[in-house]
Design an enzyme around this catalytic site. Structure first.
Site, short mmCIF file in Angstrom:
data_model
loop_
_atom_site.label_atom_id
_atom_site.label_comp_id
_atom_site.label_asym_id
_atom_site.label_seq_id
_atom_site.Cartn_x
_atom_site.Cartn_y
_atom_site.Cartn_z
N SER A 24 10.05 8.45 -3.15
CA SER A 24 8.99 9.01 -2.28
C SER A 24 9.39 10.38 -1.75
O SER A 24 8.58 11.31 -1.71
CB SER A 24 8.75 8.08 -1.09
OG SER A 24 8.20 6.87 -1.53
N ARG A 28 7.78 14.30 -2.57
CA ARG A 28 7.33 15.14 -1.46
C ARG A 28 8.11 16.44 -1.38
O ARG A 28 7.56 17.49 -1.01
CB ARG A 28 7.42 14.35 -0.14
CG ARG A 28 6.32 13.26 -0.05
CD ARG A 28 6.73 12.19 0.94
NE ARG A 28 5.67 11.23 1.22
CZ ARG A 28 5.35 10.18 0.45
NH1 ARG A 28 6.00 9.96 -0.68
NH2 ARG A 28 4.39 9.35 0.82
N GLY A 95 1.41 6.67 -9.27
CA GLY A 95 0.35 6.66 -8.26
C GLY A 95 0.61 7.71 -7.18
O GLY A 95 -0.32 8.36 -6.69
N ARG A 123 -5.76 1.79 -11.57
CA ARG A 123 -5.46 1.64 -10.13
C ARG A 123 -6.55 2.33 -9.30
O ARG A 123 -7.09 3.35 -9.70
CB ARG A 123 -4.06 2.19 -9.83
CG ARG A 123 -3.01 1.33 -10.55
CD ARG A 123 -1.62 1.76 -10.26
NE ARG A 123 -1.25 1.55 -8.87
CZ ARG A 123 -0.13 1.99 -8.33
NH1 ARG A 123 0.73 2.70 -9.07
NH2 ARG A 123 0.15 1.76 -7.07
N GLN A 170 0.30 6.57 0.74
CA GLN A 170 -0.26 7.53 -0.22
C GLN A 170 -1.57 8.11 0.30
O GLN A 170 -1.81 9.32 0.19
CB GLN A 170 -0.47 6.85 -1.58
CG GLN A 170 0.87 6.49 -2.24
CD GLN A 170 0.72 5.80 -3.58
OE1 GLN A 170 -0.38 5.44 -3.98
NE2 GLN A 170 1.82 5.62 -4.27
N ASP A 316 7.30 -2.49 -1.33
CA ASP A 316 7.88 -2.36 -2.67
C ASP A 316 9.01 -3.37 -2.91
O ASP A 316 9.46 -3.53 -4.04
CB ASP A 316 8.39 -0.93 -2.90
CG ASP A 316 7.23 0.06 -3.04
OD1 ASP A 316 6.09 -0.39 -3.28
OD2 ASP A 316 7.47 1.27 -2.89
C1 S3P Z 1 4.45 5.29 -1.74
C2 S3P Z 1 3.64 4.49 -0.99
C3 S3P Z 1 3.41 3.07 -1.29
C4 S3P Z 1 4.45 2.53 -2.26
C5 S3P Z 1 4.70 3.44 -3.41
C6 S3P Z 1 5.18 4.80 -2.91
C7 S3P Z 1 4.61 6.71 -1.35
O1 S3P Z 1 2.13 2.92 -1.87
O2 S3P Z 1 4.06 1.25 -2.74
O3 S3P Z 1 5.66 2.89 -4.27
O4 S3P Z 1 5.54 7.39 -1.84
O5 S3P Z 1 3.80 7.18 -0.53
P1 S3P Z 1 0.78 2.71 -0.98
O6 S3P Z 1 0.54 3.92 -0.20
O7 S3P Z 1 -0.30 2.47 -2.00
O8 S3P Z 1 1.06 1.50 -0.15
#
Ligand code: S3P
Length: 430
Positions: A24, A28, A95, A123, A170, A316
């Site tokens: 994450s 970023r 995602g 998704r 997210q 996660d």
């Molecule tokens: C993430 C947020 C989470 C997590 C994903 C990474 C992120 O998803 O499950 O692996 O880096 O912001 P969600 O925002 O859909 O919960």
């Protein structure tokens, strides 16, 4: 199809490992560096498939990114330095890349088309496109604008007040990126705290943001400055080794330089509730993020109930917590986790299907799992379903199986942890 044969033996040992950079935070860091003015050097970046997709996208958007292993240099020219890409942006399995980029790009006067792999293209995107449409952007996508492939037409954005229906980092992060370029002050309300790396990094790059309870307030038209950043080890990767040690027969694992942001470490609290022997030492702060060392020893574990506010802080880790629960005495119940259905796989289904193959007593509910322990696991043929966290959970399950485990489709593990098997083998050196 690729397969991997897993059978672990050897005497209990003490092992010290370091896990790769946080996924994450790595995404970023590239994103903030790309929209800031000036040079950013990122060290200990996760060189996994998902983060590489983020780097490729920003190169297509005209950003100069030099990468040599875990060290990356980015020269940002501000939001308005980004260019319209000449081709489709391919975001693979990621995602986070897709959803955060939707928010980040929505204020530019260009058109962007995104597509991903089979999992990502199924998704849900409405959670992002609904609020961004309220701000002024336009989205056209497959199946009534629900899924990728999807095209965004950027616009001059207006600030909004938005109550997020799901606790999602997210969605929150996409809205923060959009709010930074909007006219006016955006307020985002989250039901329960989700990971806050975007908020921390925005301030680290010189941006402004206020938090009041569950409200996040972001002023528009901000400008950021490039700054060097070190990515801590990924707690979600460390989680596999935390559980490996806790359910082992006498092992001890020390994991150094791990990110310990409390919005990520729900597993530590759960393990403590379960009677797990887990200690945290050498605490420090790097780039606004908590970091430290985790020591875990084999433990006599007790089942528990996991629900409510803690769920986003361990979302996660639920696949590996399910495995942990098979080795606890009594029953473990996980509730309020229906978000698992829309991860890289439907993780309620894939966890139940695969752990049952190894002899676990586990059942799916509408919003979670019921796991009855303590059950010895046997061995057998299991499949990752192309989901990195399911693949790693099954490899850790193999460490306590009496017989061999054959893991089908293990290659997806490189999405978040390319050196996973090297580190796992270190723990079983004879
Ligand atoms: C993430 C947020 C989470 C997590 C994903 C990474 C992120 O998803 O499950 O692996 O880096 O912001 P969600 O925002 O859909 O919960």
């Amino acid at each position: 199809m690729t397969i991997m044969k897993l059978h672990f033996t050897g005497h209990p040992v003490k092992t010290i490992i370091e896990v790769p950079g946080d996924k994450s935070i790595s995404h970023r860091a590239i994103m903030f560096a790309a929209i800031a003015h000036g040079k950013t050097t990122i060290t200990n970046l996760l060189v996994g498939e998902d983060v590489l997709q983020t780097i490729r996208c920003f190169r297509q958007l005209g950003v100069d990114i030099q990468q040599s292993d875990e060290k990356v240099t980015v020269i940002g020219n501000g939001f308005h330095g980004l260019k319209e890409p000449r081709d489709v942006l391919y975001t693979g399995n990621s995602g986070t890349t897709t959803r955060l980029l939707f928010g980040l790009l929505a204020s530019l006067p260009y058109t962007f088309t995104f597509t991903g792999d089979a999992s990502l293209n199924n998704r849900p995107m409405k959670r992002i496109t609904i609020p961004l449409t309220m701000m002024g952007a336009t989205f056209i996508g497959r199946n009534n604008d629900q899924y990728l492939p999807m095209t965004i037409r950027g616009a001059n954005l207006q600030a909004i007040n938005y109550h997020m229906p799901v606790a999602s980092a997210q969605v929150k992060s996409a809205l923060i990126f959009a709010a930074l370029q909007a006219n006016g002050i955006t307020t985002i309300y989250e039901k329960a705290p989700s990971r806050n790396h975007t908020e921390i990094m925005l301030q680290y790059f010189g941006g402004q943001l206020r938090r009041q309870g569950n409200e996040i307030i972001v002023e528009g038209q901000q400008s950021l400055l490039g700054k060097d950043i070190h990515v801590p080890g990924d707690f979600s990767s460390a989680a596999f080794f935390i559980v490996m040690a806790a359910i082992s027969d006498g092992r001890e694992v020390t994991i150094k330089n791990v990110g310990l942001n409390p919005t990520r470490t729900g597993l530590v609290e759960v393990l403590q509730q379960m009677n797990g022997k887990i200690t945290i030492t050498e605490p420090s702060i790097k780039n606004g993020e908590r970091v430290g060392t985790i020591i875990v020893k084999a433990s006599e574990l007790q089942g528990t109930v996991i629900e409510g506010e803690i769920i986003p802080r361990l979302i996660d880790e639920i696949p590996i917590i399910a495995l942990l629960a098979t080795q606890c005495s009594g029953t473990t119940i996980i509730k309020d986790a229906s978000e698992l259905k829309v991860k890289e796989s439907n993780r309620i289904d894939t966890v139940v299907t695969e752990l049952r193959k190894l002899g676990a007593d586990i059942e799916a509910t509408d919003d979670g799992l019921i796991i009855r322990g303590k059950r010895p696991l046997t061995g057998g043929i299991v499949n990752s379903h192309g989901d990195h966290r399911i693949g790693m959970m099954l490899a850790i399950a193999a460490t306590i199986c009496k017989e061999e485990v054959i893991l089908e489709n293990p290659e997806c593990i490189s999405i978040s942890y390319p050196s996973f098997f090297q580190d796992l083998n270190k723990c079983f050196l004879k």
